[in-house]
Design an enzyme around this catalytic site. Structure first.
Site, short mmCIF file in Angstrom:
data_model
loop_
_atom_site.label_atom_id
_atom_site.label_comp_id
_atom_site.label_asym_id
_atom_site.label_seq_id
_atom_site.Cartn_x
_atom_site.Cartn_y
_atom_site.Cartn_z
N CYS A 170 0.87 -1.30 -0.02
CA CYS A 170 -0.36 0.61 0.15
C CYS A 170 0.33 1.22 -0.07
O CYS A 170 1.70 1.65 -0.98
CB CYS A 170 -1.14 0.24 1.57
SG CYS A 170 -2.27 0.85 0.91
N HIS B 114 -3.81 -5.58 1.06
CA HIS B 114 -3.83 -5.72 2.22
C HIS B 114 -4.13 -7.00 2.89
O HIS B 114 -5.06 -7.66 2.39
CB HIS B 114 -3.95 -4.90 3.04
CG HIS B 114 -3.99 -3.22 3.47
ND1 HIS B 114 -2.43 -3.02 4.30
CD2 HIS B 114 -4.55 -2.28 2.52
CE1 HIS B 114 -3.03 -2.20 4.35
NE2 HIS B 114 -4.02 -1.28 2.84
#
Length: 865
Positions: free
Chosen positions: A708, A805
């Site tokens: 991310c 994630h």
């Protein structure tokens, strides 16, 4: 042996007797007319501060308090008398006056008559009539006040009157007193400060008037006792000579001074009483056979005309259901039909309505849906273990057959999760939902704060980002936000049998209590008893328990069911004396001692343990064939739980790196998510970690992974045209991947299922990021359902990143990743999965341990199960 006592007039509020008759300790007392707000918040700390003074005798003259009262009423100290409650003063005044005749309207406070007769006075009663709401008619009173007997006559008037609540206007009362200058008037203002017309005759008091006030009732300190009398100096001096020495204790004198200075509390009390009295009157008037008389105090007089019940029968039946009312047949002028009801908070009045409706109109009674049974964990501070214990109790209740759900009104965490419908919520409540075997639901965590600076956070309400606010600006919006929180709770609670709530930080943060939406205010709204959790491994747990209780107000203390000691190492029996001492100091029991639970295998709530460097991995030390994986600790690190699954692998050690000289030569470096990518990118450069990462990128043995925000940092450019993270100036990335990232106001939050192209394994996770990333010449790793690239690699796959994630949660992919690192070291690998990232066994182990540690019978009773 039974102690025989002469019969006395009955009064409300005798809790020991009422509890004995009702058989319950959870009595709601409508029989005593005390301030329904309870004592002011300053009461307990004030008393605590003066406990050391108890080694000395109290000031027998109450000098400081007398001076304060004199200044309050703009009079002189010699016209002030302080007593151990208004009742003591009533005895002293009647004895000091030595009058022979008492004129008193009835019904009124029964002790007027009793005390007068005790001192040999003749009592003449003036009957108040029901036809005009028991209001005093001055003409009727004045016909009894002939001047021939004026010098021997005392008139006592309740202002407002008890039990009728009627009250004369100040002008009427002053006119009456002035028209009869030779008659002595004792004006009992015990309930005046809780009435709608609080103008006291003590200000510019007429010479022939004595004013009596009860701080006991106004400040809800019935067990402390404090009263004030104002009269002429000669009478006050005579009464002082009759008064026993040290009648008013040291604490009461200190409380009195603070009470008279607290005008805000009196104003809030009057407003609260006015609102709740109206609601109470409307509710009682709807009951069959009940007539409600208009009143101006914190109580209402009612008449019951019912074919089966007298008021006495009604009060007895209500008492068996935990409601104490005041039958009024011992008041002169009232019979067995009358009862009195004190004004109480809304929740208690709703309980009263339910009980009385069931007794008086069982056929009309509609079952009122009670609050969903609930319990709440709060802590003496952050990281006390509330989240884990909440999850444990969720799983215990689930195991016991209950449909249970977790709830945390407001969470401050950089670890978040995306639900099926794209809502963002705290990972702790996701973990708790899993313990309940429920899908995560943003209603379980309606407010999520994601700090993006030292003084501000991104605000996420019901799963959607609504902007970033400075903490002060957020505090100003708390009232509206709490309404949304309550709606979320009600909606969720209506779908489940039991709720387990979690607080945040400590309920004793006195700088935050006024805007609290997550601790005691939420507990009261949910009607949830509170378990206060303390971490004994940190030390000072007993001081934390007692200190926290000392900083709670009375309503908050009442909410606390007991304490839970967490993370205990050793023999529990050695705590015996400490547990007893905690009970003596706080009045609350320790309901459980939970042992230190190492390597739970559950996600951490926040970054506290991570920042402390207390990562627990299956491989405690690097062995000959053990891999070394370093995770960079960023100042604004988020979703570090992405690495949790790696910590269970037996041939992997995960360590936290904060400084360049700690990095060494790991097998892999993970650059995690960040809530402020720009700031953390600058930190990497200033700390020297950026240079070390560039060096490791040339090391054929090392793999660099960005997740991310870490993925964005590995790119060449980071642009922020809307100043989402601060400056609008473009920022150069590490340049290890050919990425250009532009941050946009819209936030991507979605669950993603995709295929990892190099390995062929399926990945399931979620995306949470601002903006979009474009790539040129990047080896693709995965695409989401919309066809957007969410991961790519360079340098033969040794440098790669992804927006996904939770990718390491997939056991086959995680072993593929680990085996690829082993191959680079030339170590054998067989593709065999060595660890299963399954939280279910961890939940069950946790539940078994916590069940054994807590007094589950006591908890179930408090929850109401």
């Amino acid at each position: 042996m039974t102690l025989n006592q002469p019969p006395r007039h009955q009064h409300g509020g005798n809790l020991s007797q009422l509890r004995q008759r009702s058989g319950t300790d959870t009595l709601v007392d409508f029989s005593a007319n005390l301030n329904p707000l309870g004592p002011p918040e300053w009461l307990r700390p004030l008393i605590s501060a003066h406990i050391s003074d108890l080694v000395h005798y109290p000031d027998p003259h109450c000098s400081a308090l007398t001076q304060t009262v004199a200044e309050h009423f703009t009079t002189t100290p010699d016209q002030v008398l302080i007593g151990n409650g208004a009742s003591e003063l009533l005895h002293l005044l009647i004895r000091g006056l030595a009058k022979t005749r008492l004129v008193v309207p009835v019904p009124s406070y029964a002790d007027y008559d009793e005390v007068a007769r005790l001192h040999g006075m003749n009592v003449e009663s003036i009957a108040l009539t029901e036809s005009n709401g028991f209001a005093l008619e001055l003409e009727t009173l004045e016909t009894c006040l002939d001047e021939g007997r004026a010098a021997d006559t005392l008139v006592i008037l309740g202002q407002p009157n008890n039990p009728t609540g009627s009250q004369l206007a100040e002008e009427e009362l002053r006119g009456l007193v002035r028209r009869h200058p030779h008659t002595t008037f004792l004006i009992d203002e015990s309930f005046l400060d809780l009435s709608d017309a609080p103008a006291s005759l003590g200000h510019e008091r007429p010479d022939n008037a004595i004013v009596l006030q009860s701080l006991t009732k106004t400040y809800a300190i019935a067990g402390l006792r404090l009263g004030i009398a104002l009269g002429n100096a000669e009478l006050m001096a005579r009464c002082r000579r009759l008064q026993p020495l040290w009648s008013v204790n040291t604490l009461a004198q200190e409380v009195g001074q603070a009470a008279l200075a607290d005008d805000d509390y009196r104003q809030r009390s009057r407003a609260f009483v006015r609102e709740q009295r109206q609601a109470l009157a409307e509710m009682l008037a709807q009951l069959p056979g009940v007539s409600v008389f208009p009143g101006n105090a914190n109580f209402l007089l009612c008449r019951l005309d019912h074919p089966r019940f007298t008021a006495g029968h009604l009060t007895e039946q209500a008492l068996q259901q935990g409601i104490a009312l005041r039958a009024c047949d011992n008041f002169a002028g009232l019979d067995t039909r009358y009862f009195r009801v004190a004004v109480r908070p809304a929740a208690e009045q709703q309980r009263l309505e339910q009980v009385l409706t069931g007794l008086l109109a069982p056929r009309r009674a509609t079952p009122q849906r009670r609050k969903t049974p609930a319990i709440m964990f709060q802590g003496t501070g952050s990281n006390a273990g509330k989240s884990v214990l909440t999850a444990a109790l969720c799983r215990i209740l689930y195991q016991d057959g209950f449909d249970v759900a977790p709830f945390k009104a407001q969470n401050m965490s950089l670890n978040s999760f995306v639900t099926r419908d794209g809502g963002e919520m705290g990972r702790a409540q996701v973990m708790q939902a899993q313990a309940c075997r429920l899908d995560p639901d943003v209603r379980m965590n309606p407010v999520l704060l994601k700090p993006n600076s030292d003084t501000g956070s991104q605000i996420i309400v019901l799963g959607k980002a609504v902007g970033s606010l400075h903490f002060r600006a957020y505090a100003e919006q708390k009232r509206d936000i709490f309404e949304q929180v309550k709606r979320s709770y009600d909606s969720l609670a209506a779908e489940h049998q039991v709720m387990v709530l979690e607080g945040a930080g400590s309920p004793a943060e006195i700088n935050l209590k006024s805007g609290d939406i997550v601790n005691m205010n939420m507990a009261r709204y949910a009607d949830a008893p509170v378990l206060l959790v303390g971490d004994i491994d940190r030390g000072g747990v007993f001081a934390s328990f007692v200190g926290t209780m000392e900083l709670l107000n009375e309503a908050e203390r009442h909410q606390v069911a007991g304490f839970v000691i967490n993370r205990f190492r050793g023999d529990v029996t050695l705590l015996g004396s400490a547990l007893d001492a905690t009970l003596r100091h706080s009045g609350k029991p320790v309901l459980g001692v939970v042992p230190y639970l190492d390597r739970l295998g559950l996600p951490e709530e926040d970054s506290v343990s991570f920042k402390q460097g207390t990562l627990h991995t299956a491989a405690d030390a690097i062995t000959e064939d053990g891999l070394d994986i370093a995770i960079i600790d960023l100042p604004h690190i988020s979703n570090f739980t992405d690495i949790d699954a790696l910590t269970i692998e037996p041939d992997v050690r995960v360590r936290v790196v904060r400084h360049a000289d700690q990095l060494g030569r790991p097998d892999a470096v993970i650059l995690p998510g960040s809530k402020n990518v720009a700031a953390d990118l600058i930190h990497l450069r200033h700390s020297g970690l950026a240079n070390r990462l560039l060096q490791l990128a040339d090391d054929e043995r090392c793999e660099i992974v960005g997740i991310c925000g870490g993925f964005q940092m590995l790119g060449t450019t980071l642009r922020d045209p809307h100043a989402i993270e601060g400056s609008k100036e473009p920022l150069a990335g590490l340049g290890l991947l050919p990425l250009d990232t532009c941050l946009e106001p819209d936030k991507t939050t979605l669950q993603t299922r995709c295929q990892h192209l190099p390995s062929g394994h399926e990945l399931v996770g979620y995306e949470i990021h601002h903006g979009h990333t474009t790539a040129d010449g990047l080896q693709p790793l995965a695409y989401n359902a919309a066809g957007e690239l969410i991961g790519g690699a360079m340098r033969d796959g040794r440098v790669w990143g992804t927006y996904l994630h939770g990718l390491f949660d997939a056991d086959p992919f995680r072993r593929w990743f680990i085996d690829r690192l082993r191959q680079r070291r030339g170590w054998p690998c067989d593709g065999r999965i060595r660890a299963c990232y399954d939280l279910e066994p961890a939940f069950d182990r946790l539940a078994d341990t916590v069940r054994d540690a807590l007094d589950m019978d006591a908890l179930y009773r408090r929850i109401g199960l």
